[in-house]
Enzyme design. Structure first.
Site, short mmCIF file in Angstrom:
data_model
loop_
_atom_site.label_atom_id
_atom_site.label_comp_id
_atom_site.label_asym_id
_atom_site.label_seq_id
_atom_site.Cartn_x
_atom_site.Cartn_y
_atom_site.Cartn_z
N GLU A 248 0.84 -1.20 0.00
CA GLU A 248 0.00 0.00 0.00
C GLU A 248 0.87 1.25 0.00
O GLU A 248 0.59 2.23 -0.69
CB GLU A 248 -0.92 0.00 1.22
CG GLU A 248 -2.02 1.06 1.20
CD GLU A 248 -1.64 2.39 1.82
OE1 GLU A 248 -2.42 3.33 1.74
OE2 GLU A 248 -0.53 2.52 2.38
N GLU A 249 1.96 1.20 0.77
CA GLU A 249 2.80 2.38 0.98
C GLU A 249 3.51 2.85 -0.29
O GLU A 249 3.99 3.97 -0.37
CB GLU A 249 3.84 2.12 2.08
CG GLU A 249 3.24 1.88 3.46
CD GLU A 249 2.60 3.13 4.08
OE1 GLU A 249 2.64 4.20 3.46
OE2 GLU A 249 2.05 3.00 5.19
#
Lengths: 353, 336, 340
Positions: free
Chosen positions: B195-196
């Protein structure tokens, strides 16, 4: 069809990006005048289908408008706002706006905190600098208790609608002509085509969230899996001080070419415009066209896209200005382009290497 | 309801974007026995499925990756040069201790020749693992290995602080939710990867599961610190129901459903409008012809630092909100 | 293979206008293909049927270039060049459109520039292409708005085993995949030649949906900053040090098991390799790995200096080694370890 009337009622409806319910109802009513097959998808896109068989052509004009959202309620009841998409904070001070609260619509005005009251030398020095969103407040005139009882963080805020103004030379000015004027053009195309015999399927779509990454068009293209995607949007009309070849005469529609556009579709549109003696310019770009065509193109196994734009002045303000003659030319070109498809369409759309 | 030992373990486990295997195994350990099947997909998303009878599929998601540093070069004296994995702030990375997947520890400093700490860019930072030569360093670290901030779990009572709170607090919440779930719906708990670095894992999971509804769990920023950027959310004011961030606008019907649930059950909540940021909700919403998706956030101070701080009462409220929402039989539809 | 690279780099194929590259590859691939098709965006797919895993190799056909944005009344062309550093275009020769109309990019003579102007790079907005036209009407006889513009650079071998040419990113990949199509692999083998990679991985965005491959190997030309005074950790790759294996870029993190499988393959066959040190940039893997249900991707690249300019430089040996590594990875069925 009377453009001023249709655009008037389309732009009177609220439809800030991400909250297009009101305007979608209005669009559905118009679409239903010309076809029985009208529906809305999960994202909120509105569709109207005409004709039968292959190819399937998806026409997209977006119905969302630039707008704001409440981010905080101050102790005295004044509201803080953020742009949902595309709002220039410099046009906001002194604007009439509407808060779309759960309990109903609330009128408000946007005010700016005078820079010399910000109590710092820097603020004084910056007195002539443009306002930023966080220097603006939205004032409902209501007492704090009433505001807190009715308004919630996350409520949408739209520019107050006003009837389009008729200017000289069949031009009009008003809010949200980007892109409701082109939704009106879609409705006009439905009117033209309803009197013709169609050799293909055409799905008209009023998309949501174009101003926020073309979400609606991407989902609409995935959902309908068309053979051809045609986006219709506004582009910048010439005003003083713009660079070379970045804007177009307000009376001429533009036909786009470049990476976003299938070369055969560009040629079909160009040839059709020549044939119909339509006043047009070619808009050439290697970059993102900044329209629904960009996201449509890469859905599923890839969709062949075309783009027609109508030049508009003062984009994203409440006094956007457009030529109804150009709009009608756009509608005519769309109608003739769609009517031209028949069984040899696949051959027409092959790459010529 | 949230077990602090479990939370601490989930917070302290290594797992930067793309290297989530360890954290995935740890989470799996807590889910055994409370779901019908549990598996990793191709990208590494961990999916725990609990079957239901309503015929409706609900996907709950929380990303399990954390930000980190990736080794890109080792010089002759054994200093390791790094680049960022996700949104790493170079200034607050200086003078921190970090740890690699194999347990190798190191400290971060910067080229002091010309600059002050606040001016150094990531390319001017390096990790010192205590090696005195390239060959010694290479025994512990290879180019491509990733390091994360060493975890320093600080319990301050209601509030706790640790690195990787973004988003392991939500992994712990999702574990707790699955352990206590009462629902007739088909529930998929997805612990997403990457996600990051740009919401890369969630879309693939949503594509495969094709849920009727997704509710994501993530952290959000706070505006209640001295001179913080304006933001309505703050610690201790409840679970935050997302309205908008720079990546997504949550459909009215989804956020209304969450707000109504909270009000019916008397669960403390706040609304979240985030001017920046992005979350997996955006990737899920854009999948196929569109998936209804919303997000509940845990307000967090100092995001992307080694001292990310939350209030456990907000986290407990988020769990209560999810359990109440999933117990409902309401159909969520986007109607005009 | 080198012959093909020469022919490929001499072709014009700016993003959005890959037709002549596509035609060349189609012709070269035809003898080895079981089926071959072009999709709606212009991507070319070549399929060699087989059993087992569906393995895709992917290279992009497009190169950085320019477009005619408009024609001025004085006959000079205004152009658009989104991927090209304005600092490299002055005093270069270009070819415009299908008819390859020659033109030059000039600039105000240094004698006429102020000291201040001399210190700065001229932005594209202040530069024009001169085709010798007398005025707008004259120019319009030869050139149209929206036509693509390509650098006029010819392939040459030079130095110690090096190559200089335009578009090494990514005609090296195209040439390597054409060579791979001649081989026999024990898998269901697809080659994807994509369009518009330089415009933001546009063509590849639809490849995964069409093929649903189990594993995709991207063959690329990548940055080499092996210049004086550039510290090792900023060099990304070094020309001559072997095929580069991608760990991470701005769009993809290669899964550790895939990185290891490529490393082990190189070690087993004594193929010189290096790890790509940069974490910037992006390849088609960026959109392929996360499309649909997600799939495994890996990257092998040929280090190239002065990428995205009129002329780039790579090593013949790196080029050959990139082929050897990709070839061995698939011949050895090393992918099975990654996919298990």
């Amino acid at each position: 069809m009377n453009y001023v009337e249709v655009i008037g009622s389309l732009t009177a409806a609220q439809g800030v990006t991400g909250n297009e319910n009101d305007v979608s109802k209005c669009v559905m009513t118009y679409f239903k005048n010309y076809t029985d097959e009208v529906w809305r998808d999960k994202a909120g896109n509105v569709f109207g289908k005409m004709g039968e068989g292959k190819p399937v052509i998806l026409v997209c004009a977006h119905m969302d408008e630039v707008g704001m959202m409440v981010t905080d309620i101050e102790d005295n009841g004044m509201l803080r706002i953020a742009s949902v998409a595309g709002v220039d904070p410099r046009v906001l001070p002194g604007s009439d706006v509407i808060i779309h609260a759960k309990t109903g619509k609330i009128k408000a005005v946007v005010g700016a905190i005078p820079p010399h009251l910000l109590n710092s030398d820097l603020a004084l020095k910056n007195a002539k600098k443009a306002y930023k969103m966080n220097e603006l407040v939205c004032d409902t005139g209501l007492c704090a208790d009433k505001v807190k009882a009715n308004v919630q963080i996350g409520d949408f805020v739209s520019f107050a609608p006003a009837k389009p103004m008729e200017l000289l030379n069949n031009r009009i000015a008003g809010k949200t002509l980007d892109d409701r004027a082109l939704v009106a053009a879609e409705i006009r195309v439905m009117e033209i085509l309803s009197k013709r015999c169609l050799g293909c399927t055409v799905i008209f779509c009023a998309t949501v969230q174009e101003e926020k990454g073309s979400l609606g068009a991407a989902l609409a293209a995935w959902g309908t899996a068309p053979d051809v995607g045609l986006a219709v949007d506004v582009c910048h009309a010439t005003t003083p001080g713009l660079g070379e070849f970045r804007s177009y005469p307000i009376e001429a529609i533009t036909i786009s070419t470049g990476c976003n556009i299938h070369p055969r579709i560009f040629e079909m549109l160009r040839d059709k415009a020549d044939e119909e003696h339509i006043n047009y310019e070619i808009s050439a770009t290697m970059l993102n066209t900044g329209t629904d065509a960009w996201d449509m193109q890469i859905q599923r196994a890839g969709i062949r896209c075309g783009l027609i734009s109508v030049p508009l002045r003062y984009m994203h303000t409440s006094v956007e200005c457009i030529s109804l003659d150009a709009l009608e030319n756009c509608a005519r070109l769309m109608a003739e382009f769609i009517a031209d498809f028949d069984e040899d369409w696949e051959e027409k759309l092959c790459f010529k290497d | 309801m949230i077990n602090r030992d479990m939370l601490k373990n989930v917070l302290e486990t290594y797992g930067p974007s793309g290297h989530e295997q360890r954290i995935s195994e740890v989470i799996k350990g807590y889910l055994n026995g409370c779901c019908d099947e549990i598996y990793n997909d191709t990208l590494g998303n961990l999916i725990a499925h609990k079957k239901g009878t309503s015929g409706k599929k609900v996907m709950l998601s929380a990303h399990m990756d954390q930000i980190g540093l990736i080794a890109v070069d080792i010089d002759e004296n054994g200093f390791i040069r790094v680049s960022n994995v996700g949104g790493v702030n170079p200034t607050i990375t200086i003078a921190r201790d970090v740890v690699f997947e194999n347990g190798t520890k190191g400290v971060v400093h910067f080229e002091t020749e010309k600059k002050k700490a606040g001016e150094a860019t990531l390319a001017e930072l390096f990790v010192d693992i205590g090696a005195s030569s390239k060959s010694e360093a290479e025994k512990c670290v290879n180019i491509g290995d990733m390091a994360v901030y060493a975890a320093h779990y600080t319990d301050m009572g209601n509030r706790i602080s640790c690195g990787a709170m973004d988003n392991r607090i939500c992994c712990a919440l999702l574990i707790t939710i699955m352990q206590n779930l009462k629902t007739e719906h088909d529930v998929y708990a997805v612990f997403t990867v990457q996600e990051e670095v740009g919401l890369r894992g969630a879309g693939a999971a949503a594509y495969a599961i094709d849920p009727d509804l997704n509710i994501n769990l993530d952290v959000t920023t706070c505006g209640d610190m001295p001179k913080a950027a304006p933001m309505s959310t703050g610690l201790g004011r409840g679970a935050a129901i997302k309205v908008m961030d720079s990546s997504v606008i949550v459909p009215e019907c989804v956020r209304r459903f969450l707000v109504d649930t909270a009000e019916e059950k008397g669960i403390t909540y706040q609304m979240e409008v985030l001017r920046g940021g992005g979350t997996d909700t955006a990737a899920v919403q854009k999948t196929k012809s569109g998936i209804l998706a919303g997000c509940v956030s845990v307000p967090t101070r100092y995001i992307h630092s080694p001292v990310e701080t939350i209030d456990m009462r907000d986290a407990e409220n988020a769990v209560a909100l999810f359990l109440a929402a999933l117990e409902k039989k309401t159909r969520i539809e986007n109607r005009t | 293979m080198l012959q093909r690279l020469e022919e490929l780099t001499n072709l014009c194929g700016v993003s959005g206008d890959e037709g002549s590259v596509r035609a060349y590859i189609k012709e070269q691939a035809a003898p080895y293909a079981d089926e071959m098709w072009v999709d709606n965006m212009g991507n070319l797919f070549v399929h060699k049927k087989g059993n087992g895993k569906k393995i895709v190799v992917c290279a992009h056909m497009d190169e950085v270039g320019m477009m005619v944005r408009g024609i001025r009344d004085d006959g000079l062309l205004v152009y658009q060049a989104p991927d090209i550093d304005a600092g490299v275009v002055v005093s270069k020769r270009v070819l415009i459109g299908k008819n390859k109309v020659p033109g030059v990019i000039g600039a105000k003579a240094i004698h006429l520039q102020t000291d201040e102007e001399f210190e700065k790079i001229m932005p594209h907005e202040k530069l024009y292409i001169d085709i010798g036209a007398k005025d707008k009407a004259d120019a319009e006889k030869h050139v149209k708005k929206g036509e693509y513009i390509c650098f006029d650079t010819k392939f040459e071998r030079f130095g110690d085993g090096l190559i200089r040419a335009k578009a090494l990113d990514d005609r090296t990949g195209c040439a390597i995949i054409l060579e791979m199509l001649k081989q026999d692999y024990d898998c269901d083998f697809y080659a994807a030649f994509t369009v518009q990679e330089e415009r933001g991985l546009r063509g590849a965005s639809v490849v995964a949906y069409a093929l649903e491959g189990d594993l995709t190997l991207i063959i690329e030309g990548t940055t080499a900053n092996d210049m004086p005074k550039v510290p090792s950790h900023k060099s990304v790759t070094t020309v001559g040090d072997g095929a580069a294996i991608t760990i991470m870029d701005a769009r993809t993190i290669t899964l550790p098991k895939m990185v290891n499988a490529l490393k082990e393959t190189a070690q087993k066959h004594d193929i010189p390799y290096q790890m790509r040190k940069g974490t910037k940039g992006g390849t088609d893997a960026g959109v392929i790995h996360k499309a649909g249900k997600g799939s495994i991707t890996g990257g092998i690249s040929v280090p190239c200096r002065y990428i995205h300019s009129t002329i780039s430089v790579c090593s013949e040996q790196d080029f050959v080694n990139a082929f050897r590594l990709a070839d061995a990875f698939i011949k050895d069925k090393k992918y099975e370890e990654v996919l298990s």
